[in-house]
Design a protein around this motif. Structure first.
Motif, mmCIF file in Angstrom:
data_model
loop_
_atom_site.group_PDB
_atom_site.id
_atom_site.type_symbol
_atom_site.label_atom_id
_atom_site.label_comp_id
_atom_site.label_asym_id
_atom_site.label_seq_id
_atom_site.Cartn_x
_atom_site.Cartn_y
_atom_site.Cartn_z
ATOM 1 N N PHE A 283 0.831 -1.205 0.000
ATOM 2 C CA PHE A 283 0.000 0.000 0.000
ATOM 3 C C PHE A 283 0.866 1.257 0.000
ATOM 4 O O PHE A 283 0.589 2.220 -0.728
ATOM 5 C CB PHE A 283 -0.913 0.033 1.226
ATOM 6 N N LEU A 284 1.940 1.259 0.811
ATOM 7 C CA LEU A 284 2.801 2.434 0.888
ATOM 8 C C LEU A 284 3.557 2.654 -0.416
ATOM 9 O O LEU A 284 3.717 3.798 -0.869
ATOM 10 C CB LEU A 284 3.779 2.283 2.054
ATOM 11 N N PRO A 288 1.386 7.744 -4.385
ATOM 12 C CA PRO A 288 2.162 8.594 -5.298
ATOM 13 C C PRO A 288 3.491 9.016 -4.683
ATOM 14 O O PRO A 288 3.562 9.313 -3.489
ATOM 15 C CB PRO A 288 1.245 9.810 -5.509
ATOM 16 N N PRO A 289 4.571 9.018 -5.451
ATOM 17 C CA PRO A 289 5.876 9.455 -4.923
ATOM 18 C C PRO A 289 5.811 10.880 -4.386
ATOM 19 O O PRO A 289 5.015 11.706 -4.851
ATOM 20 C CB PRO A 289 6.801 9.364 -6.137
ATOM 21 N N GLU A 315 14.833 1.305 -1.744
ATOM 22 C CA GLU A 315 15.248 2.293 -2.742
ATOM 23 C C GLU A 315 14.452 3.583 -2.595
ATOM 24 O O GLU A 315 15.002 4.677 -2.675
ATOM 25 C CB GLU A 315 15.061 1.706 -4.142
ATOM 26 N N ARG A 316 13.156 3.461 -2.365
ATOM 27 C CA ARG A 316 12.320 4.660 -2.324
ATOM 28 C C ARG A 316 12.406 5.388 -0.986
ATOM 29 O O ARG A 316 12.501 6.623 -0.961
ATOM 30 C CB ARG A 316 10.861 4.278 -2.601
ATOM 31 N N VAL A 473 -5.825 -0.519 -7.122
ATOM 32 C CA VAL A 473 -5.293 0.720 -6.580
ATOM 33 C C VAL A 473 -6.324 1.818 -6.818
ATOM 34 O O VAL A 473 -7.045 1.802 -7.821
ATOM 35 C CB VAL A 473 -3.947 1.065 -7.260
ATOM 36 N N ALA A 474 -6.421 2.761 -5.899
ATOM 37 C CA ALA A 474 -7.403 3.840 -6.025
ATOM 38 C C ALA A 474 -7.284 4.518 -7.385
ATOM 39 O O ALA A 474 -6.201 4.930 -7.794
ATOM 40 C CB ALA A 474 -7.212 4.851 -4.905
ATOM 41 N N GLY A 475 -8.405 4.592 -8.088
ATOM 42 C CA GLY A 475 -8.453 5.255 -9.389
ATOM 43 C C GLY A 475 -8.030 4.406 -10.557
ATOM 44 O O GLY A 475 -8.127 4.850 -11.712
#
Length: 551
Positions: A283-284, A288-289, A315-316, A473-475
């Motif tokens: 989920f995380l 969005p970045p 990495e993120r 995922v949302a949307g």
């Protein structure tokens, strides 16, 4: 968690009571650490170690005034909050056992656990009061309702009190009848019930401590602040809060995991270590970045199960990741080093445990073969000592002197253990055994899929077909045919789901485990997509003849 006043672990013997028994640990750290912060809460209030001891003694005196004695059991049916943490500690301070129960329980499970617990006193959230009264067993004689202004209904044969009845004199805690020992019952925590009726796991102080102790969770430190977002009725809440106190670490208590506010919570409550279910990590990652993705105090995460999300998470977000395998009944027998390079691993055996992979007759299987994981510890009391009021389930689980996890694993040539599936979740399709877990890992690799569950449904050809239930995922918009093509490139032909069903959210237990039995019972609903009906056929790969026959 490490500390210069604590031994690393007890490989053969019992951890001393002054270390693993909560009452002794709380008194020791209140003296040593005094004004240092032990707990912070969502409203930004804080308790020092000394303040925690004072509050715990006050409630312990109140509980004693209500008749709670050493060896009793007390139900706590509340969400994560300062009051529930105080209650857990105060119950143990008296040498009684806490029995945390999900406040959302209703239906058949609620009377089952209330009766199984055998407690005379329950501390209950106001929203759960009516349900508890409706299902109350005769032995439950008193209910204390959280909240000082909660309305109290009239009820027969049970005393109902407001929370302020627990306000006692910190100097009036009665003396113990005998010293609290590491092997004494600390808690009864109920399993999720994903494969059957919930069972009450009997856990000692030694078991709780061994599950997340310095010699077990070697990736944590004594100066860590742990995010307590797993519910207090789960070992990720109950055990973690107790062990953090025992080693002098600190906790940040929130009601639950929230994807949108996770990083702001980590920053504001100064969290350095967190346990994440694999779905939470996913989920995380699918948020969005942000330019603030690395602006936080978090230094490490434990992701369970790991799947393939670890490297992307590191990495993120710039944190080390670890993984492990644990259950309510056991004490983290497998744990990895930092940033394991293999997807889907659970780690290697920790010091002090013996593991085997066995067949249905408890005979060891060869390395590289699938077998059920069975466990025993060298030190006594380092795992559960049975299921409450369920001798048959206890005997079955502890068959031949080993605890049977019900989980299938493979040990590879490097000594790493890889989770395959729950034994009851394995799918058999046209002669092939399929790991539902491996199907789910590949499905959630798709950017539009937030979470997935694979279950067996009956086939007109015999054996099983694979049904994948997924949430977007949302949307995002999901095209079943495109998902099928995506899976064709990632798994063998026989693992590609025949059926796809898209729903907003998967049904889950209170501890965020997918209730596959619900999905199996629902089966092929009218909105289920069938790739064969859509005209998509997937054949086995064809290979050229590489025989070595002479012409």
């Amino acid at each position: 968690m490490t500390s210069d006043i604590l031994p690393a672990c007890a490989d053969q013997g019992v951890i001393p009571a002054e270390i693993c028994v909560l009452r002794h640990a709380l008194e020791r750290h209140a003296a040593l650490k005094g004004d240092e912060t032990f707990a912070v809460f969502e409203d930004r209030s804080r308790w020092s170690f000394a303040e925690t001891l004072r509050r715990v003694r006050q409630m312990a005196a109140g509980l004693a005034r209500l008749g709670v004695r050493q060896g009793d059991r007390v139900i706590v049916m509340m969400p994560n909050c300062s009051a529930s943490v105080q209650a857990l500690f105060a119950i143990n301070y008296l040498g009684a056992a806490f029995v945390p129960i999900n406040p959302a329980y209703r239906g058949a499970i609620l009377p089952h656990v209330l009766a199984n617990a055998g407690a005379a006193l329950a501390l209950v959230h106001p929203d759960a009061l009516a349900r508890v009264l409706a299902e109350r067993p005769a032995v439950l004689a008193r209910i204390v309702v959280a909240g000082r202004d909660a309305p109290l209904p009239a009820a027969e044969n049970v005393a109902i009190d407001r929370w302020d009845i627990l306000d006692g004199d910190a100097d009036a805690v009665p003396a113990l009848e005998r010293p609290i020992q590491p092997w004494d019952l600390q808690s009864i925590i109920y399993t999720s019930g994903t494969t059957g009726r919930s069972k009450g796991v009997l856990s000692s102080y030694m078991h709780s401590y061994s599950s997340m102790s310095p010699g077990t969770w070697t990736c944590t430190r004594a100066d860590d602040r742990h995010l307590l977002h797993m519910p207090i009725f789960h070992i990720g809440g109950a055990f973690l809060s107790c062990v953090a106190l025992c080693v002098g670490a600190s906790i940040a208590v929130v009601e639950g995991f929230k994807t949108a506010s996770f990083w702001s919570t980590v920053r504001e409550l100064e969290v350095t270590a967190v346990f994440l279910l694999g779905t939470m990590a996913t989920f995380l990652l699918k948020q969005p970045p942000s330019a603030n993705d690395r602006d936080h105090p978090l230094r490490m995460v434990i992701i369970v199960p790991l799947g393939s999300s670890g490297p992307a998470f590191r990495e993120r977000f710039g944190v080390d990741f670890y993984t492990l395998f644990n259950m309510t009944e056991i004490s983290t027998p497998l744990i990895s080093g930092a940033n394991p390079g293999k997807a889907n691993v659970c780690g290697r055996p920790r010091q002090g445990v013996e593991l085997r992979l066995v067949d249905e007759h408890d005979c060891p299987v060869p390395r590289g073969a699938v077998g059920q994981l069975i466990i025993r510890t060298r030190a006594p009391w380092a795992m559960n000592h049975g299921y409450n009021n369920d001798p048959e389930a206890t005997a079955a689980a502890w068959r031949n002197g080993w605890f049977h996890t019900g989980d299938a694993f493979i040990e590879d040539e490097d000594g790493d253990f890889r989770f395959v599936d729950r034994l009851k979740d394995t799918i058999r399709r046209r002669g092939e055994n399929i790991s539902s877990y491996e199907v789910e890992v590949e499905l959630t690799a798709h950017p539009a899929i937030r979470e997935a569950a694979a279950v067996a449904v009956p086939s007109e050809h015999g054996e099983d077909e694979v049904l994948a239930v997924i949430s977007p995922v949302a949307g995002a918009r999901i095209d079943p045919a495109e998902i099928t093509e995506f899976m064709r490139g990632r798994v063998p032909h026989f693992m590609v789901p025949r059926y796809l069903r898209i729903i907003d959210d998967l049904p889950k237990t209170p501890t965020a485990k997918v209730e596959k039995h619900v999905l199996r019972a629902e089966g092929l609903t009218p909105d289920t997509w069938d790739r064969e009906r859509a005209g998509i056929q997937i054949r086995a790969d064809k290979y050229s003849d590489i025989s070595t026959r002479q012409p």
